[in-house]
Scaffold this motif. Structure first.
Motif, PDB file in Angstrom:
ATOM      1  N   ILE A  99       0.825  -1.220   0.000  1.00 36.97           N
ATOM      2  CA  ILE A  99       0.000   0.000   0.000  1.00 36.97           C
ATOM      3  C   ILE A  99       0.854   1.262   0.000  1.00 36.97           C
ATOM      4  O   ILE A  99       0.560   2.222  -0.716  1.00 36.97           O
ATOM      5  CB  ILE A  99      -0.948   0.008   1.214  1.00 36.97           C
ATOM      6  N   VAL A 155      -2.835   1.278   7.074  1.00 35.28           N
ATOM      7  CA  VAL A 155      -3.694   0.781   5.991  1.00 35.28           C
ATOM      8  C   VAL A 155      -4.127   1.906   5.052  1.00 35.28           C
ATOM      9  O   VAL A 155      -4.743   1.639   4.022  1.00 35.28           O
ATOM     10  CB  VAL A 155      -4.933   0.042   6.550  1.00 35.28           C
ATOM     11  N   GLU A 156      -3.803   3.153   5.396  1.00 36.99           N
ATOM     12  CA  GLU A 156      -4.022   4.271   4.471  1.00 36.99           C
ATOM     13  C   GLU A 156      -2.795   4.525   3.596  1.00 36.99           C
ATOM     14  O   GLU A 156      -2.810   5.419   2.760  1.00 36.99           O
ATOM     15  CB  GLU A 156      -4.357   5.549   5.244  1.00 36.99           C
ATOM     16  N   ARG A 400      -8.587   4.574  -0.747  1.00 35.72           N
ATOM     17  CA  ARG A 400      -7.610   5.103   0.196  1.00 35.72           C
ATOM     18  C   ARG A 400      -7.199   6.508  -0.235  1.00 35.72           C
ATOM     19  O   ARG A 400      -7.430   6.922  -1.369  1.00 35.72           O
ATOM     20  CB  ARG A 400      -6.371   4.194   0.249  1.00 35.72           C
ATOM     21  N   SER A 404      -1.381   6.935  -1.065  1.00 40.63           N
ATOM     22  CA  SER A 404      -1.149   5.483  -1.088  1.00 40.63           C
ATOM     23  C   SER A 404      -0.775   5.026  -2.495  1.00 40.63           C
ATOM     24  O   SER A 404      -0.886   5.775  -3.471  1.00 40.63           O
ATOM     25  CB  SER A 404      -2.390   4.739  -0.595  1.00 40.63           C
ATOM     26  N   GLU A 408      -3.077  -0.053  -5.290  1.00 37.45           N
ATOM     27  CA  GLU A 408      -3.821  -0.590  -4.146  1.00 37.45           C
ATOM     28  C   GLU A 408      -4.738   0.481  -3.551  1.00 37.45           C
ATOM     29  O   GLU A 408      -4.936   0.543  -2.351  1.00 37.45           O
ATOM     30  CB  GLU A 408      -2.846  -1.099  -3.078  1.00 37.45           C
ATOM     31  N   ARG A 411     -10.106   0.140  -1.214  1.00 36.14           N
ATOM     32  CA  ARG A 411     -10.065  -0.580   0.046  1.00 36.14           C
ATOM     33  C   ARG A 411     -11.433  -1.182   0.447  1.00 36.14           C
ATOM     34  O   ARG A 411     -11.521  -1.878   1.446  1.00 36.14           O
ATOM     35  CB  ARG A 411      -9.616   0.347   1.171  1.00 36.14           C
TER      36      ARG A 411
END
Length: 417
Positions: A99, A155-156, A400, A404, A408, A411
């Motif tokens: 990511i 995860v961001e 996202r 990022s 990817e 999300r």
């Protein structure tokens, strides 16, 4: 255990509390992990409270802090190293390999290795070494003590740096929007969160808080200067009854308005600092009782007016609505600059000072991400505004943030039956 042939590495391991075993005739030593340092337990964060969400927080132990960033994703990477020639402070760079942008991760590595220093005792020292410009007063990193906020940043596509001996981790990149966010914004209903963010922005205008956080920020930085500008230069803007009340309150005073405001602002800053240094039980008492007694005494002595006490108290309250302490501290400093310009030039000085502040913020970036993203991001899609002042429902936040990895970016996918 591990086998080491380099004597320097063996010495460092022993200094960290491990045990080294030397065997006659062998050119290698066996290093056994035996360190057990006394550390503070995992407690609830005292600086980032919330109504919902996890209650644990990082502590000063490096291994404990890294263990709190839980993930079962094989793409979570941890790169370890040491800072400080003498302190040998351990640090770890966390990122999601698929990511996070590789360029961002490399920039973090380069900034950490940029300087060589005797000792690093806290993430705050490392953060200052990693800054691009030492003159910049706005933080380009987001500091947090909450593991859930660090995990959400990962995860961001952001990077989290953990330091030994520090209960705070730092996150990059950071924007004004991320500094106004709190962890429990995502555990509540989006309508309630939107209302709270409006409050923060209002409070920021009155000290410079999301909309309530943004308004709180405006209050914290601008209200005293706006009050001075209007009462000294533009009295025609004040309703007649309020103007008579202000004039009556000031009839027995000897100081000009700007001196009144500066006296009360410095007094409140003194009380705030005293409350931090005292034990927690006494600190709260000093803050409340001291503010009430000193404020009332100053009014009765004819040093300040009741209106100035209200303005300064509202400004102080608004500054507490800003979630990030480092960000709020900048507004407390800029507040005095705006007070001076407003005292010299009235509304013109107030507007010019606020414009200079906005232009400066628009010119900043954090590792290539505009500081005022998504407002000033060129070519930004509407996705960024879904988590701005108005927070969209979780099911609508499909992609996202733009920093990022583009491959990817998505999300959230709706499953087909």
């Amino acid at each position: 255990y591990t086998q080491e042939s380099d004597m320097d590495n063996v010495v460092r391991a022993v200094l960290r509390g491990d045990t080294a075993i030397f065997v006659s005739g062998s050119d290698q030593a066996i290093v056994v992990s035996s360190k057990h340092f006394p550390v503070r337990g995992i407690e609830e964060s005292s600086t980032e409270g919330g109504m919902r969400g996890p209650r644990d927080s990082f502590n000063e132990n490096f291994r404990t802090s890294t263990a709190l960033i839980r993930s079962k994703d094989v793409h979570l990477k941890l790169e370890q190293g040491t800072m400080g020639v003498r302190s040998r402070t351990e640090y770890g760079i966390f990122y999601m390999e698929d990511i996070a942008e590789p360029e961002l991760v490399q920039q973090i590595r380069d900034t950490i290795d940029k300087y060589e220093i005797d000792a690093v005792f806290d993430s705050g020292m490392a953060e200052h070494l990693m800054e691009k410009k030492w003159q910049e007063i706005f933080p380009i990193y987001q500091a947090t003590t909450r593991p859930d906020k660090a995990a959400a940043a990962l995860v961001e596509g952001r990077v989290v740096v953990v330091f030994d001996n520090s209960p705070e981790v730092i996150i990059a990149p950071a924007t004004i929007n991320t500094l106004f966010q709190t962890a429990d914004d995502y555990y509540r209903n989006e309508r309630i969160v939107t209302f709270l963010r409006l409050i923060r922005y209002v409070a920021a205008f009155l000290a410079l808080a999301r909309m309530i956080r943004y308004v709180a920020a405006f209050i914290a930085v601008g209200l005293p200067g706006l009050y001075i500008a209007i009462t000294c230069y533009h009295r025609e803007l004040i309703p007649d009854k309020l103007l008579y009340a202000i004039a009556d309150a000031r009839s027995q005073l000897s100081f000009p308005v700007v001196v009144e405001v500066l006296i009360m602002e410095l007094l409140f800053e003194l009380l705030r600092e005293a409350g931090i240094r005292l034990p927690s039980q006494l600190g709260n008492t000093i803050g409340v009782v001291g503010g009430l007694i000193v404020g009332q005494s100053a009014v009765e002595a004819g040093i300040v007016s009741t209106m100035v006490v209200i303005v300064v108290a509202l400004t102080a309250i608004a500054s507490f609505a800003i979630p990030n302490e480092a960000f709020a501290s900048v507004f407390r400093l800029l507040k005095f600059v705006i007070i001076i310009t407003s005292a010299l030039y009235g509304i013109l000085g107030f507007v010019l000072a606020m414009l200079v502040l906005v232009f400066h913020l628009a010119s900043l970036d954090s590792f290539g991400v505009p500081y005022m993203s998504p407002v000033v991001t060129c070519g930004y899609t509407g996705e960024g505004y879904k988590d701005f002042v108005v927070r969209a429902p979780i099911k609508k936040m499909i992609n996202r943030p733009k920093w990022s990895n583009p491959d990817e970016r998505r999300r959230l996918v709706r499953k087909r039956k």
